[in-house]
Design an enzyme around this catalytic site. Structure first.
Site, PDB file in Angstrom:
ATOM      1  N   GLY A 224       0.780  -1.236   0.000  1.00 18.45           N
ATOM      2  CA  GLY A 224       0.000   0.000   0.000  1.00 18.45           C
ATOM      3  C   GLY A 224       0.808   1.281   0.000  1.00 18.45           C
ATOM      4  O   GLY A 224       0.325   2.318   0.480  1.00 18.45           O
ATOM      5  N   SER A 225       2.005   1.256  -0.578  1.00 22.31           N
ATOM      6  CA  SER A 225       2.795   2.499  -0.555  1.00 22.31           C
ATOM      7  C   SER A 225       2.188   3.567  -1.464  1.00 22.31           C
ATOM      8  O   SER A 225       2.298   4.765  -1.171  1.00 22.31           O
ATOM      9  CB  SER A 225       4.261   2.239  -0.911  1.00 22.31           C
TER      10      SER A 225
ATOM     11  N   MET B  45      -4.373  -6.417  -6.826  1.00 26.23           N
ATOM     12  CA  MET B  45      -3.933  -7.443  -7.764  1.00 26.23           C
ATOM     13  C   MET B  45      -5.056  -8.440  -8.078  1.00 26.23           C
ATOM     14  O   MET B  45      -4.921  -9.644  -7.874  1.00 26.23           O
ATOM     15  CB  MET B  45      -2.688  -8.158  -7.196  1.00 26.23           C
ATOM     16  N   ARG B  46      -6.165  -7.904  -8.584  1.00 26.92           N
ATOM     17  CA  ARG B  46      -7.284  -8.755  -9.008  1.00 26.92           C
ATOM     18  C   ARG B  46      -7.628  -8.380 -10.441  1.00 26.92           C
ATOM     19  O   ARG B  46      -7.640  -7.190 -10.778  1.00 26.92           O
ATOM     20  CB  ARG B  46      -8.540  -8.470  -8.165  1.00 26.92           C
TER      21      ARG B  46
ATOM     22  N   HIS C 163       0.081   1.533 -12.943  1.00 29.62           N
ATOM     23  CA  HIS C 163       0.763   0.340 -13.446  1.00 29.62           C
ATOM     24  C   HIS C 163       2.248   0.664 -13.624  1.00 29.62           C
ATOM     25  O   HIS C 163       2.583   1.724 -14.155  1.00 29.62           O
ATOM     26  CB  HIS C 163       0.139  -0.094 -14.779  1.00 29.62           C
TER      27      HIS C 163
ATOM     28  N   THR D 222     -10.566   0.139 -18.058  1.00 28.37           N
ATOM     29  CA  THR D 222     -11.570  -0.361 -19.001  1.00 28.37           C
ATOM     30  C   THR D 222     -11.489  -1.890 -18.984  1.00 28.37           C
ATOM     31  O   THR D 222     -10.716  -2.455 -18.208  1.00 28.37           O
ATOM     32  CB  THR D 222     -11.317   0.178 -20.419  1.00 28.37           C
TER      33      THR D 222
ATOM     34  N   ASP E  31      -4.950  -3.557 -17.884  1.00 30.99           N
ATOM     35  CA  ASP E  31      -3.921  -2.520 -18.068  1.00 30.99           C
ATOM     36  C   ASP E  31      -4.069  -1.796 -19.404  1.00 30.99           C
ATOM     37  O   ASP E  31      -3.084  -1.370 -20.015  1.00 30.99           O
ATOM     38  CB  ASP E  31      -2.499  -3.106 -17.904  1.00 30.99           C
TER      39      ASP E  31
ATOM     40  N   GLU F  84       6.059   6.659  -9.015  1.00 29.74           N
ATOM     41  CA  GLU F  84       4.640   6.325  -8.822  1.00 29.74           C
ATOM     42  C   GLU F  84       4.048   7.201  -7.722  1.00 29.74           C
ATOM     43  O   GLU F  84       2.944   7.727  -7.841  1.00 29.74           O
ATOM     44  CB  GLU F  84       4.477   4.846  -8.451  1.00 29.74           C
TER      45      GLU F  84
HETATM   46  C1  GAR Z   1       3.051  -0.819  -7.524  1.00 29.92           C
HETATM   47  O1  GAR Z   1       4.321  -0.825  -8.117  1.00 29.92           O
HETATM   48  C2  GAR Z   1       1.951  -0.759  -8.559  1.00 29.92           C
HETATM   49  O2  GAR Z   1       2.287   0.026  -9.671  1.00 29.92           O
HETATM   50  C3  GAR Z   1       1.833  -2.213  -8.951  1.00 29.92           C
HETATM   51  O3  GAR Z   1       1.941  -2.909  -7.738  1.00 29.92           O
HETATM   52  C4  GAR Z   1       2.774  -2.167  -6.846  1.00 29.92           C
HETATM   53  C5  GAR Z   1       2.020  -2.000  -5.560  1.00 29.92           C
HETATM   54  O4  GAR Z   1       2.830  -1.409  -4.574  1.00 29.92           O
HETATM   55  N1  GAR Z   1       0.579  -2.471  -9.611  1.00 29.92           N
HETATM   56  C6  GAR Z   1       0.429  -3.371 -10.575  1.00 29.92           C
HETATM   57  O5  GAR Z   1       1.325  -4.101 -10.968  1.00 29.92           O
HETATM   58  C7  GAR Z   1      -0.963  -3.429 -11.166  1.00 29.92           C
HETATM   59  N2  GAR Z   1      -0.976  -4.119 -12.405  1.00 29.92           N
HETATM   60  P1  GAR Z   1       2.190  -0.687  -3.330  1.00 29.92           P
HETATM   61  O6  GAR Z   1       1.224  -1.705  -2.670  1.00 29.92           O
HETATM   62  O7  GAR Z   1       3.341  -0.391  -2.428  1.00 29.92           O
HETATM   63  O8  GAR Z   1       1.488   0.527  -3.791  1.00 29.92           O
END
Ligand code: GAR
Length: 193
Positions: free
Chosen positions: A15-16, A94-95, A113, A145, A149, A178
């Protein structure tokens, strides 16, 4: 002054990115508030982070629903609507979504992403960019959509891939971007609603 737009951050783990959104929302000038953090796994580390920040942290576990992904999404959707959520920010959720949630939140669900889409949808984005010999990588915020991705791109940030980078080093460099990109793009998006 216009009321702040109520955003729910959906997470599956650390969840960063959600934390970066929460931090941005603490600025009185920020046009959104994080009204809810929702995880599909009880062990998502981000739930405790959200609670510590005084934000409602809710787990709607996907496991009990087994293969019925839509039934899980209906439970998630009900929780969001009960709280008056207006926009969903997927933040490491991640679903793979079904058409039910995608259609219900069309034009109001964003995702981040870790690649320069349309390059490298799916997983292992950084390892794939390095293996391809790319000289740059980055991250994308886009509207969700039906395709995984895919969806209109709202913003991107780029970083150089340096000699000797492995996927961990590159992931860390992209993650910093991000955390900068997502709050900025989300703020711009809700201002336009
Ligand atoms: C992040 O790098 C995000 O971009 C990626 O998962 C990580 C979650 O990190 N998302 C995907 O790959 C979605 N397809 P976080 O929990 O620290 O935010």
């Amino acid at each position: 002054m216009k009321a702040k737009t109520k955003v729910a951050a959906l997470i599956s783990g650390r969840g960063s990115n959600m934390e970066a959104l929460v931090r941005a929302a603490q600025d009185p000038a920020c046009p959104f508030e994080i009204a809810l953090v929702l995880a599909n796994k009880a062990d998502a580390g981000g739930l405790a982070t959200a609670e510590a920040a005084g934000i409602e942290a809710l787990c709607v576990p996907s496991k009990p629903f087994g293969k019925d992904r839509e039934a899980h999404e209906r439970a998630v959707d009900a929780a969001l609507r009960e709280r008056g959520v207006e926009v969903i920010a997927l933040a490491g959720y991640m679903r793979i979504l079904t058409p039910f949630l995608v259609d219900a939140w069309e034009g109001r669900m964003l995702n981040i992403h870790p690649s320069l889409l349309p390059k490298y949808p799916g997983l292992d984005t950084h390892a794939r960019a390095i293996a391809a010999g790319d000289t740059e990588a980055g991250c994308t915020v886009h509207l969700v959509t039906a395709g995984v991705d895919e969806g209109p791109i709202l913003g991107q940030a780029r970083v150089a891939i340096e000699a000797g980078d492995d996927d961990h080093a590159l992931a860390a460099r992209v993650l910093k971007e991000e955390h900068r990109l997502y709050p900025a793009v989300l703020a711009e998006f809700v201002r336009g609603l």
